[in-house]
Design an enzyme around this catalytic site. Sequence first.
Site, PDB file in Angstrom:
ATOM      1  N   LYS A   1      -2.649   5.957  -4.278  1.00 20.22           N
ATOM      2  CA  LYS A   1      -3.782   6.864  -4.012  1.00 20.22           C
ATOM      3  C   LYS A   1      -3.572   8.236  -4.635  1.00 20.22           C
ATOM      4  O   LYS A   1      -2.448   8.739  -4.696  1.00 20.22           O
ATOM      5  CB  LYS A   1      -3.979   7.020  -2.502  1.00 20.22           C
ATOM      6  CG  LYS A   1      -4.053   5.707  -1.768  1.00 20.22           C
ATOM      7  CD  LYS A   1      -4.329   5.843  -0.288  1.00 20.22           C
ATOM      8  CE  LYS A   1      -4.027   4.541   0.428  1.00 20.22           C
ATOM      9  NZ  LYS A   1      -2.642   4.404   0.849  1.00 20.22           N
TER      10      LYS A   1
ATOM     11  N   TYR B   1       2.857   9.775   0.137  1.00 19.40           N
ATOM     12  CA  TYR B   1       3.705   9.147   1.168  1.00 19.40           C
ATOM     13  C   TYR B   1       5.207   9.310   0.942  1.00 19.40           C
ATOM     14  O   TYR B   1       5.993   9.095   1.858  1.00 19.40           O
ATOM     15  CB  TYR B   1       3.429   7.639   1.272  1.00 19.40           C
ATOM     16  CG  TYR B   1       2.066   7.253   1.764  1.00 19.40           C
ATOM     17  CD1 TYR B   1       1.200   8.172   2.338  1.00 19.40           C
ATOM     18  CD2 TYR B   1       1.641   5.931   1.661  1.00 19.40           C
ATOM     19  CE1 TYR B   1      -0.050   7.794   2.780  1.00 19.40           C
ATOM     20  CE2 TYR B   1       0.392   5.546   2.107  1.00 19.40           C
ATOM     21  CZ  TYR B   1      -0.451   6.477   2.659  1.00 19.40           C
ATOM     22  OH  TYR B   1      -1.685   6.103   3.096  1.00 19.40           O
TER      23      TYR B   1
ATOM     24  N   ASP C   1       0.840  -1.194   0.000  1.00 17.97           N
ATOM     25  CA  ASP C   1       0.000   0.000   0.000  1.00 17.97           C
ATOM     26  C   ASP C   1       0.876   1.245   0.000  1.00 17.97           C
ATOM     27  O   ASP C   1       1.726   1.414   0.883  1.00 17.97           O
ATOM     28  CB  ASP C   1      -0.891  -0.006   1.256  1.00 17.97           C
ATOM     29  CG  ASP C   1      -1.799   1.202   1.293  1.00 17.97           C
ATOM     30  OD1 ASP C   1      -2.788   1.216   0.538  1.00 17.97           O
ATOM     31  OD2 ASP C   1      -1.507   2.148   2.059  1.00 17.97           O
TER      32      ASP C   1
ATOM     33  N   HIS D   1      -7.740   9.384  -2.147  1.00 19.11           N
ATOM     34  CA  HIS D   1      -7.161   9.317  -0.801  1.00 19.11           C
ATOM     35  C   HIS D   1      -8.079   9.912   0.269  1.00 19.11           C
ATOM     36  O   HIS D   1      -8.225   9.349   1.357  1.00 19.11           O
ATOM     37  CB  HIS D   1      -5.806  10.054  -0.808  1.00 19.11           C
ATOM     38  CG  HIS D   1      -4.869   9.604   0.259  1.00 19.11           C
ATOM     39  ND1 HIS D   1      -3.511   9.572   0.095  1.00 19.11           N
ATOM     40  CD2 HIS D   1      -5.077   9.166   1.522  1.00 19.11           C
ATOM     41  CE1 HIS D   1      -2.932   9.136   1.201  1.00 19.11           C
ATOM     42  NE2 HIS D   1      -3.867   8.889   2.083  1.00 19.11           N
TER      43      HIS D   1
HETATM   44  N1  LIG Z   1      -5.649   5.880   3.548  1.00 16.00           N
HETATM   45  C1  LIG Z   1      -5.154   6.622   4.515  1.00 16.00           C
HETATM   46  O1  LIG Z   1      -5.537   7.800   4.722  1.00 16.00           O
HETATM   47  C2  LIG Z   1      -4.102   6.036   5.414  1.00 16.00           C
HETATM   48  C3  LIG Z   1      -3.787   6.660   6.635  1.00 16.00           C
HETATM   49  C4  LIG Z   1      -2.824   6.059   7.440  1.00 16.00           C
HETATM   50  C5  LIG Z   1      -2.201   4.882   7.030  1.00 16.00           C
HETATM   51  N2  LIG Z   1      -2.495   4.316   5.826  1.00 16.00           N
HETATM   52  C6  LIG Z   1      -1.825   3.077   5.346  1.00 16.00           C
HETATM   53  O2  LIG Z   1      -1.950   2.050   6.321  1.00 16.00           O
HETATM   54  C7  LIG Z   1      -0.643   1.605   6.720  1.00 16.00           C
HETATM   55  C8  LIG Z   1      -0.646   1.135   8.166  1.00 16.00           C
HETATM   56  O3  LIG Z   1      -1.072   2.149   9.029  1.00 16.00           O
HETATM   57  P1  LIG Z   1      -0.073   2.835  10.095  1.00 16.00           P
HETATM   58  O4  LIG Z   1       1.333   2.715   9.590  1.00 16.00           O
HETATM   59  O5  LIG Z   1      -0.660   4.137  10.396  1.00 16.00           O
HETATM   60  O6  LIG Z   1      -0.290   2.013  11.429  1.00 16.00           O
HETATM   61  P2  LIG Z   1      -0.020   0.565  12.029  1.00 16.00           P
HETATM   62  O7  LIG Z   1       0.267  -0.457  10.993  1.00 16.00           O
HETATM   63  O8  LIG Z   1      -1.176   0.362  12.937  1.00 16.00           O
HETATM   64  O9  LIG Z   1       1.243   0.820  12.887  1.00 16.00           O
HETATM   65  C9  LIG Z   1       2.534   0.894  12.339  1.00 16.00           C
HETATM   66  C10 LIG Z   1       3.517   0.942  13.510  1.00 16.00           C
HETATM   67  O10 LIG Z   1       3.365  -0.235  14.304  1.00 16.00           O
HETATM   68  C11 LIG Z   1       4.617  -0.854  14.504  1.00 16.00           C
HETATM   69  N3  LIG Z   1       4.371  -2.302  14.463  1.00 16.00           N
HETATM   70  C12 LIG Z   1       4.006  -3.047  13.372  1.00 16.00           C
HETATM   71  N4  LIG Z   1       3.851  -4.330  13.717  1.00 16.00           N
HETATM   72  C13 LIG Z   1       4.092  -4.415  15.054  1.00 16.00           C
HETATM   73  C14 LIG Z   1       4.085  -5.480  15.993  1.00 16.00           C
HETATM   74  N5  LIG Z   1       3.804  -6.726  15.622  1.00 16.00           N
HETATM   75  N6  LIG Z   1       4.401  -5.195  17.288  1.00 16.00           N
HETATM   76  C15 LIG Z   1       4.686  -3.927  17.679  1.00 16.00           C
HETATM   77  N7  LIG Z   1       4.723  -2.872  16.844  1.00 16.00           N
HETATM   78  C16 LIG Z   1       4.423  -3.119  15.517  1.00 16.00           C
HETATM   79  C17 LIG Z   1       5.518  -0.368  13.394  1.00 16.00           C
HETATM   80  O11 LIG Z   1       6.842  -0.255  13.849  1.00 16.00           O
HETATM   81  P3  LIG Z   1       8.058  -1.187  13.248  1.00 16.00           P
HETATM   82  O12 LIG Z   1       8.189  -0.848  11.792  1.00 16.00           O
HETATM   83  O13 LIG Z   1       9.221  -0.736  14.060  1.00 16.00           O
HETATM   84  O14 LIG Z   1       7.675  -2.609  13.480  1.00 16.00           O
HETATM   85  C18 LIG Z   1       4.942   1.019  13.092  1.00 16.00           C
HETATM   86  O15 LIG Z   1       5.557   1.987  13.946  1.00 16.00           O
HETATM   87  C19 LIG Z   1       0.252   2.830   6.424  1.00 16.00           C
HETATM   88  O16 LIG Z   1       1.619   2.500   6.405  1.00 16.00           O
HETATM   89  C20 LIG Z   1      -0.331   3.293   5.108  1.00 16.00           C
HETATM   90  O17 LIG Z   1       0.158   2.489   4.047  1.00 16.00           O
HETATM   91  C21 LIG Z   1      -3.462   4.865   5.034  1.00 16.00           C
END
Ligand SMILES: NC(=O)c1ccc[n+]([C@@H]2O[C@H](COP(=O)([O-])OP(=O)(O)OC[C@H]3O[C@@H](n4cnc5c(N)ncnc54)[C@H](OP(=O)(O)O)[C@@H]3O)[C@@H](O)[C@H]2O)c1
Length: 315
Positions: free
Chosen positions: A88, A59, A54, A121
């Site tokens: 997006k 980004y 994704d 987006h």
């Molecule tokens: N459409 C939108 O508006 C929108 C908005 C936000 C996000 N997104 C997409 O969704 C993706 C995921 O969302 P997000 O990055 O906000 O949040 P997330 O996946 O909930 O959290 C990511 C964080 O969690 C940590 N993490 C991952 N697996 C883990 C585990 N098993 N144990 C402990 N910590 C863990 C990662 O650190 P480490 O790398 O150090 O493991 C990172 O700091 C984004 O990267 C993006 O592609 C889309």
Amino acid sequence: MAAIIEIPTKVLTNSSGQQRIPVIGMGSAPDFTCKKDTRDAIIEAIKQGYRHFDTAAAYGSEQALGEALKEALDLGLVSREELFVTSKLWVTENHPHLVVPALQKSLKTLQLEYLDLYLIHWPLSSTPGKFPFPIAVEDLLPFDVKGVWESMEECLKLGLTKAIGVSNFSVKKLQNLLSVANILPAVNQVEMNLAWQQKELREFCSANGIVLTAFSPLRKGGSRGANEVMENDMLKEIAEAHGKSIAQVSLRWLYEQGVTFAAKSYDKERMNQNLQIFDWALTKEDLEKMDQIKQNRLIPGPTKPQLNDLFDDQA
Ligand SMILES: NC(=O)c1ccc[n+]([C@@H]2O[C@H](COP(=O)([O-])OP(=O)(O)OC[C@H]3O[C@@H](n4cnc5c(N)ncnc54)[C@H](OP(=O)(O)O)[C@@H]3O)[C@@H](O)[C@H]2O)c1
């Protein structure tokens, strides 16, 4: 090397073909890491079994992701048909005449001939060429949902993407879109996690054949104090009872709700941990307790000040 994990998929019924989206995706936002870290993480993720990646024009990860995917394809680690790449359309290009060029630019940066999924987006349009983040509300312009969606449909017809969808759309905004769409959105990507369970939106999406993809599934993407999921004592107890981590319990819950999700980890162990959610299940008691978690949204939207009507009825 550990065996590759086969990630289950869901059919995108609202897209033109029979595309299948993997239940687990690898996120890439925000990408402040060095490009080599991103490249190494993506190659490792492919080796572990990740197929959905994704990204978004906003980004800053399209280039490094594209380079990693090209390398993986050249090395024969995976075929293009096995990959599922989402990008997006950013709000500055959320205008009918800018959609096709924006997707063409993303494809060039990603070094791909087509995307598997292209999303609007945010249900917002802002002044073309102005990129401050957060977006100043003075820069917002009327969002021509009908015109933009026609251009998204054009992207599909041109073969630039296999499926089209939206992100951060509430029930009300989806209803508006459905009233003008010829081709229905295949996906709505929104914040969803145990502390923002999106029950009403999930029901609406399911009734209309829209696959929901949860972002911030571990609620770690925002920058604020306590994490209501990862630092939740009740979830810690449930996780310990299953011999799993809180992250695994949270992702398993999403899987059991029938949605897909994009979690981000560039760490080899944690990205592997996030795949280990298929050979065990939560109990009825676990689910009842999880239902009681206090609900509030993590991601408030991309504008400053925040817009009250951006999400209207999303709950
Ligand atoms: N459409 C939108 O508006 C929108 C908005 C936000 C996000 N997104 C997409 O969704 C993706 C995921 O969302 P997000 O990055 O906000 O949040 P997330 O996946 O909930 O959290 C990511 C964080 O969690 C940590 N993490 C991952 N697996 C883990 C585990 N098993 N144990 C402990 N910590 C863990 C990662 O650190 P480490 O790398 O150090 O493991 C990172 O700091 C984004 O990267 C993006 O592609 C889309």
